[in-house]
Write a protein that holds these residues in place. Structure first.
Motif, short mmCIF file in Angstrom:
data_model
loop_
_atom_site.label_atom_id
_atom_site.label_comp_id
_atom_site.label_asym_id
_atom_site.label_seq_id
_atom_site.Cartn_x
_atom_site.Cartn_y
_atom_site.Cartn_z
N GLY A 114 0.81 -1.21 0.00
CA GLY A 114 0.00 0.00 0.00
C GLY A 114 0.84 1.26 0.00
N LYS A 115 2.01 1.19 0.66
CA LYS A 115 2.90 2.35 0.70
C LYS A 115 3.39 2.68 -0.71
CE LYS A 115 6.85 1.93 2.91
NZ LYS A 115 7.86 1.94 4.00
N VAL A 116 3.72 1.66 -1.46
CA VAL A 116 4.18 1.86 -2.84
C VAL A 116 3.03 2.42 -3.69
CG1 VAL A 116 5.06 0.72 -4.90
CG2 VAL A 116 5.90 0.04 -2.65
N SER A 117 1.84 1.86 -3.53
CA SER A 117 0.68 2.34 -4.29
C SER A 117 0.31 3.77 -3.91
CB SER A 117 -0.52 1.42 -4.06
OG SER A 117 -0.24 0.11 -4.47
N SER A 118 0.43 4.10 -2.62
CA SER A 118 0.07 5.44 -2.18
C SER A 118 0.99 6.50 -2.75
CB SER A 118 0.04 5.52 -0.65
OG SER A 118 1.33 5.32 -0.11
N VAL A 119 2.26 6.14 -3.05
CA VAL A 119 3.17 7.08 -3.70
C VAL A 119 2.57 7.51 -5.03
CG1 VAL A 119 5.42 7.31 -4.85
CG2 VAL A 119 5.27 6.21 -2.62
N PHE A 120 1.92 6.56 -5.69
CA PHE A 120 1.36 6.87 -7.01
C PHE A 120 0.23 7.89 -6.91
CE2 PHE A 120 -1.24 6.22 -10.74
CZ PHE A 120 -0.30 6.19 -11.74
N TYR A 121 -0.75 7.65 -6.01
CA TYR A 121 -1.90 8.56 -6.02
C TYR A 121 -1.70 9.82 -5.18
CZ TYR A 121 -3.75 6.98 -1.46
OH TYR A 121 -3.92 6.70 -0.13
N THR A 122 -0.69 9.84 -4.29
CA THR A 122 -0.45 11.07 -3.52
C THR A 122 0.56 11.99 -4.18
OG1 THR A 122 1.26 9.99 -2.19
CG2 THR A 122 -0.99 9.98 -1.30
N ILE A 123 1.48 11.43 -4.98
CA ILE A 123 2.58 12.23 -5.52
C ILE A 123 2.62 12.22 -7.05
CG2 ILE A 123 5.10 12.48 -5.58
CD1 ILE A 123 5.12 11.27 -2.75
N ILE A 124 2.49 11.03 -7.65
CA ILE A 124 2.62 10.93 -9.10
C ILE A 124 1.36 11.42 -9.81
CG2 ILE A 124 3.13 9.40 -11.04
CD1 ILE A 124 5.42 9.66 -9.06
N LEU A 125 0.18 10.95 -9.36
CA LEU A 125 -1.06 11.29 -10.04
C LEU A 125 -1.34 12.79 -10.09
CD1 LEU A 125 -3.45 10.07 -11.55
CD2 LEU A 125 -4.66 9.91 -9.37
N PRO A 126 -1.12 13.56 -8.99
CA PRO A 126 -1.33 15.00 -9.09
C PRO A 126 -0.45 15.68 -10.15
CG PRO A 126 -1.26 14.35 -6.79
CD PRO A 126 -0.86 13.14 -7.60
N MET A 127 0.70 15.07 -10.46
CA MET A 127 1.55 15.59 -11.53
C MET A 127 1.00 15.19 -12.90
SD MET A 127 5.50 14.63 -12.50
CE MET A 127 4.98 12.98 -13.00
N LEU A 128 0.44 13.98 -13.00
CA LEU A 128 -0.01 13.47 -14.29
C LEU A 128 -1.32 14.11 -14.76
CD1 LEU A 128 0.71 9.63 -13.98
CD2 LEU A 128 2.04 11.35 -15.20
N ASN A 129 -2.22 14.45 -13.83
CA ASN A 129 -3.54 14.94 -14.23
C ASN A 129 -3.49 16.15 -15.15
OD1 ASN A 129 -5.23 13.00 -13.20
ND2 ASN A 129 -5.52 14.01 -11.23
N PRO A 130 -2.67 17.18 -14.87
CA PRO A 130 -2.60 18.31 -15.82
C PRO A 130 -2.13 17.87 -17.20
CG PRO A 130 -1.61 18.92 -13.73
CD PRO A 130 -1.85 17.45 -13.67
N LEU A 131 -1.22 16.90 -17.26
CA LEU A 131 -0.75 16.39 -18.54
C LEU A 131 -1.85 15.61 -19.25
CD1 LEU A 131 2.81 15.13 -17.49
CD2 LEU A 131 2.23 17.27 -18.66
N ILE A 132 -2.57 14.79 -18.49
CA ILE A 132 -3.66 13.99 -19.07
C ILE A 132 -4.71 14.89 -19.71
CG2 ILE A 132 -5.61 12.49 -18.49
CD1 ILE A 132 -3.80 11.20 -16.35
N TYR A 133 -5.03 16.00 -19.04
CA TYR A 133 -6.10 16.87 -19.52
C TYR A 133 -5.62 17.94 -20.50
CZ TYR A 133 -9.43 14.84 -16.29
OH TYR A 133 -10.26 13.97 -15.64
#
Length: 311
Positions: free
Chosen positions: A271-290
């Motif tokens: 879960g710690k590894v997965s949480s890195v994705f949605y707490t740190i990586i995903l907020p960076m990716l969303n502007p790129l995705i949209y």
């Protein structure tokens, strides 16, 4: 939040991502760059959708709110984690821990429900285009956003209220890089059965309710797209939804891995590894995705750059 009224532990040690000294500096540089990209990307998205009048539509109103949530979500977690890479002891006080947990829950839950609202917006736009301006006017959009934050604050307050009743006696090392629900509950020396039920039920509500809304919306959307006769029309309709589908898959997939599985040492490490994705990586990716596949955003970026250049 007086720590002494609830616990003999007045501070915690955050274990972080790794204890290996050789990885500290590379990880600091990596996550500093990620956080910088997150701040720049989301601020740009907020400013672009605010200053360009052709982006003053319900869809971009929700994207602007998503960027704000992502920016706050990342800011609650990442700066503290960056400090941990360059400090000898990664200490956080009880009050700071509860505040971080409360803020994190608000923005994480708000993002789940906002993605559901955005799916409804796409449903109205594609299935009822003639009524779109009536069904998704400014008042409706404002009420939907108020509902998103209301559900987030209520759920977070319930979690924090019951977390205040949990006792922490001796164990004070949190197996995570921030104060999260399950790692905190694993340190308790009191009965956490009610808290664990709340994690399960509220996580199920805040994940499955938006997921059901999104799935229902896209069933109607896909049905409407298949009725479009021209290939170009079907492609254009699908393109307007593809960015949202990608964001939903990334957000809900990682959240399910963390919160909808049994509590165990292996599960928490995973879960710690997965949480890195949605707490740190995903907020960076969303502007790129949209933005990368969005002609309106690219056009707004170009016009804003030209205005700045010639001003």
């Amino acid at each position: 939040m007086d720590a002494h009224n609830h616990s003999t532990v007045t501070h915690f040690f955050l274990e972080g991502l790794t204890n290996e000294p050789r990885f500290q500096l590379p990880l600091f540089i990596l996550f500093f760059l990620i956080y910088s990209a997150t701040v720049v990307g989301n601020l740009c998205m907020i400013l672009l959708t605010e200053v360009n009048t052709h982006l003053h539509t319900p869809m971009y109103y929700f994207i602007r709110n998503l960027s704000f949530i992502d920016l706050c979500h990342s800011t609650v977690i990442t700066p503290k984690m960056l400090v941990s890479f360059v400090s000898e002891k990664n200490i956080i006080s009880y009050n700071e821990c509860m505040t971080q947990l409360y803020s994190f829950l608000i923005f994480a839950i708000a993002e789940c429900h906002l993605l559901a609202v955005m799916a409804y917006d796409r449903y109205v736009a594609i299935c009822s285009p003639l009524l779109y301006n009536v069904l998704m006017n400014y008042q409706v959009c404002s009420k939907l956003m108020a509902g998103v934050y209301f559900l987030a604050i209520i759920s977070s307050t319930i979690h924090i209220g019951f977390m205040q009743r949990v006792l922490f006696c001796k164990a004070d090392v949190i197996n995570c890089y921030f104060c999260d629900l399950l790692p905190l509950l694993s340190l308790s020396c009191s009965n956490t059965y009610v808290n664990e039920l709340l994690v399960l039920y509220l996580s199920a509500f805040n994940i499955f309710t938006p997921t059901l809304t999104i799935l229902t919306s896209y069933i109607f959307i896909i049905t409407s797209i298949l009725r479009i006769r021209s290939t170009e029309g079907r492609f254009k309709a699908f393109t307007t939804c593809s960015s949202h589908i990608a964001a939903v898959a990334l957000a809900f997939g990682s959240a399910m891995v963390v919160y909808l599985q049994p509590s165990s040492a292996h599960a928490m490490t995973q879960g710690k590894v997965s949480s890195v994705f949605y707490t740190i990586i995903l907020p960076m990716l969303n502007p790129l995705i949209y933005s990368l596949r969005n002609k309106d955003v690219k056009y707004a970026l170009k016009k804003t750059y030209e205005r700045i250049r010639f001003s």
